[in-house]
Design a protein around this motif. Structure first.
Motif, mmCIF file in Angstrom:
data_model
loop_
_atom_site.group_PDB
_atom_site.id
_atom_site.type_symbol
_atom_site.label_atom_id
_atom_site.label_comp_id
_atom_site.label_asym_id
_atom_site.label_seq_id
_atom_site.Cartn_x
_atom_site.Cartn_y
_atom_site.Cartn_z
ATOM 1 N N UNK A 182 32.644 49.394 59.129
ATOM 2 C CA UNK A 182 33.343 50.100 60.214
ATOM 3 C C UNK A 182 34.621 49.361 60.585
ATOM 4 N N UNK A 183 34.491 48.022 60.734
ATOM 5 C CA UNK A 183 35.665 47.233 61.121
ATOM 6 C C UNK A 183 36.761 47.364 60.074
ATOM 7 N N UNK A 184 36.381 47.277 58.778
ATOM 8 C CA UNK A 184 37.385 47.355 57.713
ATOM 9 C C UNK A 184 38.035 48.728 57.685
ATOM 10 N N UNK A 185 37.222 49.792 57.874
ATOM 11 C CA UNK A 185 37.785 51.136 57.832
ATOM 12 C C UNK A 185 38.790 51.352 58.956
ATOM 13 N N UNK A 186 38.503 50.767 60.140
ATOM 14 C CA UNK A 186 39.454 50.915 61.242
ATOM 15 C C UNK A 186 40.698 50.075 60.969
ATOM 16 N N UNK A 187 40.487 48.857 60.404
ATOM 17 C CA UNK A 187 41.613 47.954 60.194
ATOM 18 C C UNK A 187 42.587 48.509 59.154
ATOM 19 N N UNK A 188 42.061 49.277 58.165
ATOM 20 C CA UNK A 188 42.928 49.760 57.083
ATOM 21 C C UNK A 188 44.096 50.561 57.642
ATOM 22 N N UNK A 189 43.818 51.448 58.618
ATOM 23 C CA UNK A 189 44.950 52.240 59.081
ATOM 24 C C UNK A 189 45.636 51.646 60.296
ATOM 25 N N UNK A 190 45.135 50.501 60.794
ATOM 26 C CA UNK A 190 45.875 49.841 61.866
ATOM 27 C C UNK A 190 46.893 48.852 61.311
ATOM 28 N N UNK A 191 46.703 48.392 60.052
ATOM 29 C CA UNK A 191 47.637 47.422 59.500
ATOM 30 C C UNK A 191 48.970 48.093 59.184
ATOM 31 N N UNK A 192 50.053 47.401 59.483
ATOM 32 C CA UNK A 192 51.365 47.948 59.183
ATOM 33 C C UNK A 192 51.733 47.739 57.721
ATOM 34 N N UNK A 193 51.405 46.521 57.187
ATOM 35 C CA UNK A 193 51.785 46.232 55.799
ATOM 36 C C UNK A 193 50.807 46.910 54.852
ATOM 37 N N UNK A 194 51.365 47.674 53.894
ATOM 38 C CA UNK A 194 50.521 48.452 52.989
ATOM 39 C C UNK A 194 49.692 47.553 52.081
ATOM 40 N N UNK A 195 50.275 46.388 51.702
ATOM 41 C CA UNK A 195 49.548 45.483 50.814
ATOM 42 C C UNK A 195 48.259 45.007 51.472
ATOM 43 N N UNK A 196 48.345 44.659 52.774
ATOM 44 C CA UNK A 196 47.145 44.248 53.504
ATOM 45 C C UNK A 196 46.117 45.365 53.522
ATOM 46 N N UNK A 197 46.603 46.586 53.763
ATOM 47 C CA UNK A 197 45.671 47.721 53.842
ATOM 48 C C UNK A 197 44.935 47.907 52.526
ATOM 49 N N UNK A 198 45.647 47.771 51.387
ATOM 50 C CA UNK A 198 45.003 47.963 50.086
ATOM 51 C C UNK A 198 43.978 46.858 49.838
ATOM 52 N N UNK A 199 44.318 45.605 50.221
ATOM 53 C CA UNK A 199 43.373 44.503 49.992
ATOM 54 C C UNK A 199 42.129 44.697 50.857
ATOM 55 N N UNK A 200 42.311 45.141 52.103
ATOM 56 C CA UNK A 200 41.148 45.381 52.958
ATOM 57 C C UNK A 200 40.310 46.530 52.404
ATOM 58 N N UNK A 201 40.995 47.549 51.854
ATOM 59 C CA UNK A 201 40.261 48.671 51.248
ATOM 60 C C UNK A 201 39.423 48.189 50.072
ATOM 61 N N UNK A 202 39.994 47.273 49.251
ATOM 62 C CA UNK A 202 39.231 46.757 48.110
ATOM 63 C C UNK A 202 38.013 45.973 48.597
ATOM 64 N N UNK A 203 38.193 45.185 49.667
ATOM 65 C CA UNK A 203 37.052 44.427 50.194
ATOM 66 C C UNK A 203 36.004 45.383 50.764
ATOM 67 N N UNK A 204 36.465 46.473 51.370
ATOM 68 C CA UNK A 204 35.542 47.513 51.854
ATOM 69 C C UNK A 204 34.665 48.011 50.718
ATOM 70 N N UNK A 205 35.286 48.244 49.545
ATOM 71 C CA UNK A 205 34.508 48.773 48.424
ATOM 72 C C UNK A 205 33.518 47.749 47.900
#
Lengths: 86, 258
Positions: free
Chosen positions: A12-35
């Protein structure tokens, strides 16, 4: 039980953080960790088939495809995206 | 004047934008939670998901298909035609990408060869992939070949193979990768795998039967060469998935596939 709860909470935390991050690279890395965490959850829910596929497809391949897109739109360069952010 | 009033109108609307977004989020979340509350509780005996179909698979799966992995028995024997449809979806998606991105005229092809960007030689990436790619390829083949014995199968093993190929292309460049996988090999591999699948399972569309005896002896459950057609079908699906994953990556990153 507690391990599953902790992992689901992380999801849940990662899913919320993905679209709160401004930098796209961070969002993709968090998405990978989510998976990665989601594939561990599949393993705990006794679905090893899904866990293997989730790890290979969601973490490996769609993560790589996102990185390709970021490279194409020049969002991988740290200074560049920092300038945009400010 | 008109434009000015339009932009002023937009500014006034933008003030309410967070409010509208918040109310939409809360509304959709509430709707989903209400729907969730109406679902039957997890694991109840009387749930609609507990019916004869799953019992039949669990009890007769090993005897009917000869596969220790019931999931492989389901997707490649009982429901083999569904899997054929999924493989065809992958093939069609790649065809669409090839039609959109690949240029067939020789001039554009030649210029593309020169423009094609090679990755900068990165010693860390090359050393890591030197160690990893072989292991990944062997592991992918293992997952495909043991699809009827252990978790895994064509889809997961094929995506592992595809990921290994993507890592190789990233570290050593498309030129070296095209020695063992290029457009011609990709085309032949995927088309042959799909035709093989269609030849052996396409007839089930007309039969409509649940269990489809293939005439091949099932063998002793647990052996590598057992479970009838499941092993060759797993290999076919693995080839299709690996080729699709690799082709989509190469077409999107290089804009061309040789």
């Amino acid at each position: 039980m507690y391990l599953e709860m902790a992992l689901l909470l992380y999801l849940i935390v990662a899913a919320v953080t993905v679209f709160l991050r401004q930098r796209l690279l961070d969002a993709v890395i968090i998405y990978a960790s989510y998976s990665v965490v989601l594939s561990a959850v599949w393993l705990l829910l006794l679905a090893p088939d899904l866990a293997i596929t989730e790890a290979a497809v969601a973490t490996g391949i769609s993560g790589v495809l996102f990185f390709v897109v970021l490279k194409r739109i020049q969002a991988m360069d740290a200074e560049h995206s920092l300038d945009e952010e400010v | 004047m008109n434009l000015f009033s339009l932009s002023a109108w937009r500014h006034r609307l933008l003030r309410y934008y967070p409010l509208v977004a918040l109310s939409l989020t809360v509304g959709i979340t509430a709707l989903l939670l209400v729907t969730l509350a109406a679902l039957p509780p997890l694991g109840e005996v009387g749930n609609p998901s507990h019916n004869l179909v799953s019992l039949k698979y669990i009890e007769d799966g090993l005897g009917d298909t000869g596969a220790l992995n019931i999931v492989a028995g389901m997707i490649l024997d009982y429901r083999a035609f569904d899997t054929f449809g999924e493989a065809c979806v992958l093939f069609t998606a790649t065809c669409a990408i090839i039609i959109l991105l690949r240029s067939d005229t020789p001039d554009a092809y030649d210029t593309m060869l020169h423009q094609m960007e090679e990755p900068h030689t990165n010693i860390i990436l090359q050393s890591v992939s030197f160690l990893l790619v072989g292991i990944m390829l062997v592991f992918g083949c293992y997952v495909i070949a043991n699809g009827h014995l252990s978790p895994g199968g064509g889809f997961s093993g094929g995506s592992i193979l595809g990921a290994a190929l993507i890592l190789y292309v990233n570290s050593y460049g498309i030129r070296r990768a095209s020695h063992f996988i290029n457009f011609t090999i990709y085309r032949r591999l995927v088309s042959f795998s799909l035709l093989f699948y269609a030849a052996f399972k396409g007839y089930s569309f007309f039969m409509g039967a649940n269990h489809l005896p293939s005439g091949i002896p099932l063998g002793k459950p647990g052996d590598l060469l057992s479970a009838g057609l499941i092993l060759p079908l797993n290999i076919a699906v693995g080839c299709v998935v690996a080729g699709t994953v690799y082709a989509i990556y190469v077409l999107f990153s290089q804009g061309e596939m040789r």
